[in-house]
Write a protein that holds these residues in place. Structure first.
Motif, PDB file in Angstrom:
ATOM      1  N   THR A   1      14.503  68.583  59.789  1.00  0.00           N
ATOM      2  CA  THR A   1      14.939  68.920  60.922  1.00  0.00           C
ATOM      3  C   THR A   1      13.744  68.957  62.007  1.00  0.00           C
ATOM      4  O   THR A   1      12.831  68.647  61.551  1.00  0.00           O
ATOM      5  N   TYR A   2      14.230  68.960  63.168  1.00  0.00           N
ATOM      6  CA  TYR A   2      13.043  69.060  64.242  1.00  0.00           C
ATOM      7  C   TYR A   2      11.735  69.980  64.212  1.00  0.00           C
ATOM      8  O   TYR A   2      10.872  69.742  64.450  1.00  0.00           O
TER       9      TYR A   2
ATOM     10  N   PHE B   1      14.246  60.199  68.521  1.00  0.00           N
ATOM     11  CA  PHE B   1      15.211  60.294  67.453  1.00  0.00           C
ATOM     12  C   PHE B   1      16.499  60.093  67.932  1.00  0.00           C
ATOM     13  O   PHE B   1      16.854  60.582  69.082  1.00  0.00           O
TER      14      PHE B   1
ATOM     15  N   GLU C   1      20.317  61.510  66.761  1.00  0.00           N
ATOM     16  CA  GLU C   1      21.177  62.294  65.783  1.00  0.00           C
ATOM     17  C   GLU C   1      22.726  61.954  66.062  1.00  0.00           C
ATOM     18  O   GLU C   1      22.958  61.896  67.170  1.00  0.00           O
TER      19      GLU C   1
ATOM     20  N   LYS D   1      20.196  61.941  61.137  1.00  0.00           N
ATOM     21  CA  LYS D   1      18.918  61.700  62.202  1.00  0.00           C
ATOM     22  C   LYS D   1      18.092  60.562  61.799  1.00  0.00           C
ATOM     23  O   LYS D   1      17.709  60.231  60.655  1.00  0.00           O
TER      24      LYS D   1
ATOM     25  N   GLU E   1      26.421  63.395  64.990  1.00  0.00           N
ATOM     26  CA  GLU E   1      26.868  64.583  64.337  1.00  0.00           C
ATOM     27  C   GLU E   1      28.574  64.318  64.547  1.00  0.00           C
ATOM     28  O   GLU E   1      29.226  64.173  65.271  1.00  0.00           O
TER      29      GLU E   1
ATOM     30  N   MET F   1      21.129  69.224  56.743  1.00  0.00           N
ATOM     31  CA  MET F   1      22.028  68.451  57.929  1.00  0.00           C
ATOM     32  C   MET F   1      23.310  68.682  57.973  1.00  0.00           C
ATOM     33  O   MET F   1      24.160  68.119  58.336  1.00  0.00           O
TER      34      MET F   1
ATOM     35  N   ARG G   1      15.953  56.558  58.900  1.00  0.00           N
ATOM     36  CA  ARG G   1      16.637  57.824  58.588  1.00  0.00           C
ATOM     37  C   ARG G   1      15.475  58.844  58.096  1.00  0.00           C
ATOM     38  O   ARG G   1      14.525  58.693  57.488  1.00  0.00           O
TER      39      ARG G   1
ATOM     40  N   GLU H   1      25.444  66.382  60.211  1.00  0.00           N
ATOM     41  CA  GLU H   1      24.557  65.485  60.968  1.00  0.00           C
ATOM     42  C   GLU H   1      23.793  64.393  60.114  1.00  0.00           C
ATOM     43  O   GLU H   1      23.638  64.767  59.010  1.00  0.00           O
TER      44      GLU H   1
END
Length: 182
Positions: free
Chosen positions: A172-173, A135, A137, A11, A139, A80, A168, A9
């Motif tokens: 991660t969240y 955001f 994402e 993000k 994937e 990711m 970008r 992915e």
């Protein structure tokens, strides 16, 4: 996901969600109705924020529409590009206790509203994450022989082709939410 398959992915922080939706629509992509996701993230004992996530297994418990999902992600190439396993569980509280018994500890709670779309092999998620922002994402699930960074470059080209103002991020969240809470 098939054995050996990985989720790759990219993000992006979205500055203008409406402009993004319009760009997606121009590409024939319409976002789904919003769903609420309540995620509890977990890390292996001994891992702490600031350490590399590559090669470390992380767990997540998600509740969405009354369903509970247990996910294990293990970053391979980078944070990711992960080996991922996911299954539905009947009892979130019991699964929480099982994760603790396996030696993991809870890190942060990630609560978000998600809207999704697909384009061929790509899955897109527009997420409004409490405490972190909006955001996008993108994937793709790939086989074991494909390069995570090469697929990420392909995904980045797709996002850039939308012509919207995004930034970008490789976080991660859980890291993004934690950074706003500490």
């Amino acid at each position: 996901m098939n054995d050996g398959a990985r989720e790759i992915e990219v993000k992006y922080r979205v500055r203008d969600a409406e402009a993004l939706e319009q760009a997606l629509a121009r590409h024939g992509l319409v976002l789904s109705a919003p769903v609420h996701q309540d995620d509890q993230a977990y890390a292996q004992a001994g891992w702490e924020y600031g350490m590399s996530k590559v090669g470390v297994a992380f767990a997540r418990l998600r509740t969405q529409d009354g369903r509970h999902l247990f996910t294990l992600k293990k970053p391979l190439d980078n944070e990711m590009a992960c080996l991922e396993h996911e299954t539905e569980v009947a009892d979130r509280d019991e699964m929480h206790r099982a994760i603790l018994a396996m030696g993991c500890y809870p890190t942060v709670r990630i609560v978000k509203t998600r809207r999704t779309a697909t384009s061929g092999e790509l899955s897109l998620c527009l997420d409004k994450v409490e405490h972190a922002g909006v955001f996008l994402e993108v994937e793709k699930v790939v086989g074991p022989g494909e390069s995570g960074p090469e697929v990420q470059a392909e995904l980045d080209r797709f996002v850039r082709s939308l012509g919207v103002d995004v930034e970008r991020t490789t976080d991660t969240y859980d890291s993004l939410v934690r950074a706003t809470l500490v």
